[in-house]
Motif scaffolding. Structure first.
Motif, short mmCIF file in Angstrom:
data_model
loop_
_atom_site.label_atom_id
_atom_site.label_comp_id
_atom_site.label_asym_id
_atom_site.label_seq_id
_atom_site.Cartn_x
_atom_site.Cartn_y
_atom_site.Cartn_z
N ASN A 261 0.86 -1.19 0.00
CA ASN A 261 0.00 0.00 0.00
C ASN A 261 0.89 1.24 0.00
OD1 ASN A 261 -2.23 1.67 0.13
ND2 ASN A 261 -2.43 1.49 2.34
N LEU A 262 1.40 1.59 -1.18
CA LEU A 262 2.37 2.68 -1.31
C LEU A 262 1.69 3.92 -1.87
CD1 LEU A 262 5.33 0.63 -2.83
CD2 LEU A 262 4.93 1.20 -0.42
N PRO A 263 2.13 5.11 -1.44
CA PRO A 263 1.48 6.34 -1.91
C PRO A 263 1.90 6.76 -3.30
CG PRO A 263 3.28 6.89 -0.43
CD PRO A 263 3.19 5.40 -0.43
N PHE A 264 3.05 6.27 -3.79
CA PHE A 264 3.60 6.74 -5.06
C PHE A 264 4.12 5.55 -5.85
CE2 PHE A 264 7.13 8.49 -7.66
CZ PHE A 264 6.42 9.44 -8.38
N LEU A 265 3.59 5.38 -7.05
CA LEU A 265 3.99 4.27 -7.93
C LEU A 265 4.58 4.80 -9.23
CD1 LEU A 265 1.02 1.75 -7.46
CD2 LEU A 265 3.29 1.71 -6.39
N GLY A 266 5.37 5.86 -9.11
CA GLY A 266 5.89 6.51 -10.31
C GLY A 266 4.93 7.57 -10.78
N GLY A 267 5.48 8.57 -11.48
CA GLY A 267 4.64 9.65 -11.97
C GLY A 267 5.35 10.98 -11.87
N TYR A 268 4.64 12.01 -11.44
CA TYR A 268 5.13 13.37 -11.52
C TYR A 268 5.39 13.95 -10.14
CZ TYR A 268 3.77 13.03 -16.39
OH TYR A 268 3.68 12.63 -17.71
N LEU A 269 6.61 14.52 -9.98
CA LEU A 269 6.99 15.20 -8.74
C LEU A 269 7.50 16.58 -9.10
CD1 LEU A 269 8.65 12.11 -8.69
CD2 LEU A 269 8.29 12.62 -6.28
N GLY A 270 7.03 17.60 -8.41
CA GLY A 270 7.49 18.95 -8.72
C GLY A 270 6.63 20.01 -8.09
N TYR A 271 6.69 21.22 -8.66
CA TYR A 271 5.96 22.35 -8.08
C TYR A 271 5.15 23.09 -9.14
CZ TYR A 271 9.37 25.71 -10.04
OH TYR A 271 10.15 26.46 -10.90
N ARG A 460 -6.30 10.39 -1.74
CA ARG A 460 -5.86 9.03 -1.42
C ARG A 460 -7.06 8.09 -1.37
NH1 ARG A 460 -7.30 8.32 3.92
NH2 ARG A 460 -7.60 10.23 5.14
N LYS A 461 -6.79 6.83 -1.67
CA LYS A 461 -7.83 5.81 -1.57
C LYS A 461 -8.21 5.62 -0.11
CE LYS A 461 -9.96 2.81 -4.38
NZ LYS A 461 -9.23 1.66 -4.92
N LYS A 462 -9.50 5.56 0.16
CA LYS A 462 -9.97 5.41 1.54
C LYS A 462 -9.38 4.16 2.17
CE LYS A 462 -14.20 5.29 4.32
NZ LYS A 462 -15.69 5.32 4.29
N ASP A 463 -9.49 3.03 1.50
CA ASP A 463 -8.83 1.79 1.89
C ASP A 463 -8.90 0.85 0.70
OD1 ASP A 463 -11.36 0.18 2.10
OD2 ASP A 463 -11.73 1.49 3.81
N SER A 464 -8.21 -0.28 0.80
CA SER A 464 -8.09 -1.18 -0.36
C SER A 464 -9.42 -1.78 -0.80
CB SER A 464 -7.09 -2.30 -0.03
OG SER A 464 -7.53 -3.02 1.12
N SER A 465 -10.37 -1.84 0.12
CA SER A 465 -11.65 -2.45 -0.23
C SER A 465 -12.70 -1.44 -0.68
CB SER A 465 -12.19 -3.22 0.98
OG SER A 465 -12.43 -2.33 2.07
N SER A 466 -12.36 -0.15 -0.64
CA SER A 466 -13.34 0.89 -0.96
C SER A 466 -13.05 1.50 -2.32
CB SER A 466 -13.31 1.99 0.12
OG SER A 466 -14.14 3.07 -0.24
N SER A 467 -14.08 1.97 -2.97
CA SER A 467 -13.92 2.70 -4.23
C SER A 467 -13.85 4.20 -3.99
CB SER A 467 -15.10 2.39 -5.16
OG SER A 467 -16.32 2.80 -4.56
N ASP A 468 -13.99 4.63 -2.73
CA ASP A 468 -13.98 6.06 -2.42
C ASP A 468 -12.55 6.60 -2.35
OD1 ASP A 468 -16.71 6.19 -2.27
OD2 ASP A 468 -16.81 6.02 -0.09
#
Length: 669
Positions: A261-271, A460-468
Motif C-alpha cells: 500500500n504505497l502512496p507513489f507508484l511513479g509519476g510526476y513530482l514537482g511544483y 488518497r484511496k480510503k482503503d483497499s476495499s473501498s472505491s472512495d
C-alpha cells in the motif's frame, strides 16, 4: 457603511417574528422555520441596511442589536440575510435555513418541471447539501493529445538499511541534473501527516524534466520544455502545465503485481508556482505588462520512472521502477532494482552528521537581506487592504513580501537544505535542484529548500476495499512564536493563539473558501478539525482540516484545478482578492512561493504542500552568485494591526533567514 467591517466572526442574532421550534402552529413557509429565537451565525459584511430606509413592503426578520440581519417581503417569497448561512460557523442552523429555502422554492415552482428536476438533485438526507454526481482513477481516463502508454510497476522492498534519507539522497542524487526529495522530516504516526519520504531524479530511460514558462511571466504563448535522461530537449508550445499533465496522465495505464500500500507508484513530482493561477482564470485577460519574474520556471515537474520511498513508520525502503509494457525492458529493470538494492544495503550511516556547532551563536552574520517592499511600503499596503475591506472589495487579503540576498554560487544548496531540515523540521519539507532551469545555453541552476508545515491537498484511496477517494486540505491561518525555554509560557502562547478573535476569523474564512472549492469536485465535504493548534520547532499554528469524497469522473488534476492556488495564500473571495493583491505587490511574481510542491502518482494518489517557509535559489552566472529569495506574508483582515502584521511576516521568514545566514558564513556541520 457598517460601524465596522465584520468578516468571519460568529455572533448571536435574534430571529424576529419567526415560528420557533416550540410553536405548534409553525409556518412551514418561513425561512427560519424550526429554529430557536437566537442562533449563532457567521457575518461577512462591511455594509448594512439602514432600518429607516426599509420600505413598507419589507419586514425585518433578524437583527444583531440595532443592525438588520434579515429581511422578508410581506407578500412574496423574497428573502435576504446579512450573514452566511452556508458558513462552517453557522452550522447546523445554516443548513436548516438552506433546507427551508429549498422547500419554499419548491413549493413556489408550481408546474415549472425543469426547476423541479434541478431541486430533486439536492440531497436533504444530511446537512451537507451535496449534489448527486456520477472518481475515476487517472489511468482510466482517455483523451488529450498524448499517445496511450502502458507501464508495469515493479517494487522491491529492503529492510535493515542503516542509511537514512539524507544519506541516500546525497549518495544517489546530489550530482543528478534534476532531483527531488519530498522529505517528511518530522514524520508523525498521526494519519494526516505523511509517513513517507520520496527521492527521485532524472535517471531512467523514461524519465524527463517538464519545465513550464507561462505567458503571464515570460510573454508570447505558454510553453513547455521537455528534457530526457540523455539531456535532449524539445519544446511543446501553446499548452499550460495543467493541460499537459492532464493529457499525459489520461493516456497512461499501469499494472503491478505488488500488494504494497504505497502512496507513489511513479509519476510526476514537482511544483506549481503561484502564477499558474493565470492559466485557471475563467476570463483570460491580456496582461498590460509581464510579471516581474524570478528567472525560474513557472512550474517544474520530474516524470520519475525510478524512485525510492522511505517509510518512517517501519524503516523500510521501497524501490519503484516503471517499465514500458510495450517493450521488453524487464531485464534492465531487474538490473536497476538489484544494483540499487545492493548499494542501499552497503551504505554506511551516517555519511554526514548535521549538528549545530557550539560556537554558532557567537558568529556575527553579515548577510544583507533586502525587502522587495520596505516596512513603510508594506504598512501602506496594509492600510490599503483595510480600505478594500471597508469598501466591501474583499474580506481577507493574504499580503506577501520577499526578502532577497546574493550568495556565492560555489555554496551548495543541498547543504543549505540539510541545515534547514535540522533548524526547522516540518512534515511537508522538500528539496529540489534543477540544472539549466531556463532552458538556455547558459545552463543556470535553481534550487528550492522548503520546510513547509502546510498541506495544500491530498487525494488518497480510503482503503483497499473501498472505491472512495478521500480529498483533504489542511489550511494554516494563525501563527504565534514559541518559547522553547519555558514550557508554561509556551503553552500560554499557544492558548492565546487559539482564542485570538482575529486569527479565528481569518482561519474560518479560509475554511469556508476551501469548502466551496472542494464542493466543485467532491461530495460530503466536512470539517473534522476546526482551528486546531499544531506546534512546530519554531512556531505554533492554527490549522483546520477539510475533507470530502471525490466525485466519480474526477481525479487529482481536477482537484488541483478547482482549488489552486491555496486559499490560505490568497484570501477571500479568491478571484477578486488575487486581482487586488497583484496591484498591491506591484506586479512582481511570487514565483514558486505560495504555490504548491509534491507528487501526482500514476495510480491517482496525490499529495501537495503549500510552498511557504521556503528559500528559492536562482543562479546568476554573470555575478557568480545565487539569488536567494524568501517569501513571507500574512492575512490582512479588518482586525489586523499594522505593526503586528509586519512582525508576523518577519517571524515566518525568521527560521529560513537564519539558516541562510549560517550557510552563507560557512558553518559546516
Amino acid at each position: 457603511e457598517a460601524p465596522e467591517p465584520v468578516h468571519g466572526q460568529i455572533h448571536p442574532i435574534k430571529l424576529l417574528d419567526n415560528n420557533n421550534i416550540e410553536d405548534d402552529n409553525e409556518d412551514p413557509s418561513h425561512l427560519f422555520s424550526s429554529l430557536p429565537n437566537f442562533i449563532n451565525v457567521t457575518r461577512y459584511h462591511s455594509l448594512i441596511v439602514s432600518s429607516e430606509s426599509i420600505p413598507s413592503c419589507l419586514k425585518v426578520t433578524a437583527s444583531f442589536g440595532d443592525i438588520v440581519m434579515g429581511l422578508q417581503h410581506v407578500t412574496n417569497p423574497h428573502y435576504g440575510v446579512q450573514f452566511h448561512p452556508e458558513s462552517i460557523g453557522t452550522l447546523p442552523e445554516g443548513a436548516t435555513i438552506l433546507k427551508n429555502f429549498c422547500e419554499i422554492t419548491e413549493s413556489n415552482v408550481g408546474n415549472n418541471h425543469a426547476a423541479s428536476q434541478r431541486l430533486q438533485n439536492i440531497n436533504h438526507s444530511s446537512n451537507k447539501f451535496t449534489l448527486r454526481n456520477h472518481h475515476q482513477p487517472i489511468r482510466k481516463q482517455h483523451g488529450g493529445a498524448a499517445s496511450p502508454s502502458n507501464f508495469q510497476v515493479k517494487v522491491r522492498t529492503i529492510s535493515n538499511v542503516a542509511a537514512k534519507p539524507s544519506d541516500v539522497f546525497k549518495c544517489f542524487y546530489e550530482s543528478n541534473p534534476h532531483a527531488l526529495w519530498l522529505d517528511s522530516s518530522s514524520a508523525s504516526l498521526e494519519s494526516s501527516f505523511p509517513r513517507w519520504s520520496i527521492l527521485a531524479g532524472r535517471t531512467g530511460s523514461l524519465s524527463k524534466t517538464i519545465a513550464y514558462y507561462s505567458a503571464a511571466e515570460y510573454g508570447g504563448t505558454s510553453r513547455i520544455h521537455l528534457t530526457n535522461h540523455l539531456n535532449e530537449s524539445t519544446i511543446v508550445p501553446n499548452v499550460t502545465i495543467l493541460e499537459y499533465l492532464k493529457a499525459q496522465l489520461a493516456s497512461i495505464n499501469i499494472s503491478t503485481t505488488s500488494n504494497k500500500n504505497l502512496p507513489f507508484l511513479g509519476g510526476y513530482l514537482g511544483y506549481l508556482g503561484y502564477e499558474v493561477r493565470h492559466d485557471l482564470a475563467r476570463k483570460k485577460k491580456v496582461a498590460e505588462k509581464l510579471l516581474e519574474h524570478n528567472n525560474v520556471p513557472t512550474a517544474t515537474f520530474l516524470f520519475s520512472d525510478q524512485s525510492m520511498l522511505y517509510d518512517h513508520l517501519t524503516g523500510e525502503w521501497h524501490l519503484i521502477e516503471l517499465t514500458s509494457a510495450d517493450t521488453k525492458s524487464t531485464m534492465a529493470t531487474s538490473t536497476w532494482l538489484e544494483t540499487t538494492a545492493e548499494a542501499l544495503k552497503n551504505l554506511p550511516s551516517p555519511l554526514e552528521v548535521y549538528q549545530k556547532e557550539s560556537h554558532k551563536n557567537k558568529i556575527e552574520y553579515s548577510t544583507n537581506f533586502i525587502s522587495s517592499r520596505s516596512k513603510e511600503m508594506y504598512q501602506r499596503d496594509i492600510a490599503q487592504c483595510h480600505e478594500y475591506i471597508r469598501q466591501g472589495e474583499s474580506y481577507e487579503l493574504c499580503l506577501t513580501n520577499h526578502l532577497e540576498t546574493s550568495i556565492d554560487n560555489r555554496k551548495d544548496p543541498l547543504t543549505l537544505y540539510q541545515h534547514l531540515r535540522n533548524n526547522n523540521p516540518a512534515p511537508f519539507s522538500a528539496y529540489l535542484h534543477l540544472s539549466n532551469a531556463m532552458g538556455t545555453s547558459d545552463n543556470n541552476r535553481m534550487a528550492i529548500c522548503c520546510s513547509s508545515p502546510e498541506r495544500f491537498l491530498s487525494v488518497r484511496k480510503k482503503d483497499s476495499s473501498s472505491s472512495d477517494w478521500i480529498v483533504e486540505a489542511k489550511p494554516i491561518k494563525g501563527t504565534a512564536p514559541r518559547n522553547i525555554y519555558d514550557a508554561a509560557k509556551d503553552a500560554a502562547m499557544a492558548r492565546s493563539l487559539e482564542l485570538c478573535p482575529k486569527n479565528r476569523a481569518e482561519n474560518l474564512m479560509i475554511v469556508d473558501l476551501l469548502r466551496h472549492d472542494l464542493t466543485r469536485v467532491c461530495s460530503k465535504v466536512h470539517v473534522p478539525k476546526l482551528m486546531s493548534i499544531e506546534t512546530y520547532a519554531t512556531v505554533h499554528q492554527m490549522v483546520s482540516t477539510i475533507r470530502g469524497i471525490l466525485r466519480e469522473g474526477k481525479n487529482a488534476l481536477d482537484v488541483i484545478q478547482a482549488c489552486f492556488p491555496g486559499g490560505s495564500m490568497t484570501g477571500a473571495p479568491k478571484v477578486r482578492t488575487m486581482e487586488l493583491l497583484q496591484d498591491l505587490e506591484q506586479g512582481k511574481s511570487r514565483g514558486p512561493y505560495a504555490g504548491c510542491l509534491g507528487y501526482v502518482s500514476l495510480d491517482g494518489h496525490c499529495d501537495l504542500n503549500i510552498l511557504i517557509r521556503t528559500a528559492v535559489l536562482s543562479e546568476n552566472l554573470a555575478s557568480n552568485s545565487w539569488k536567494v529569495q524568501i517569501g513571507a506574508g500574512g492575512a490582512i483582515t479588518a482586525l489586523s494591526e499594522s505593526q503586528e502584521e509586519y512582525d508576523e511576516m518577519l517571524l515566518k521568514a525568521r527560521a529560513v533567514k537564519r539558516t541562510i545566514e549560517e550557510w552563507a558564513v560557512g558553518i559546516e556541520d
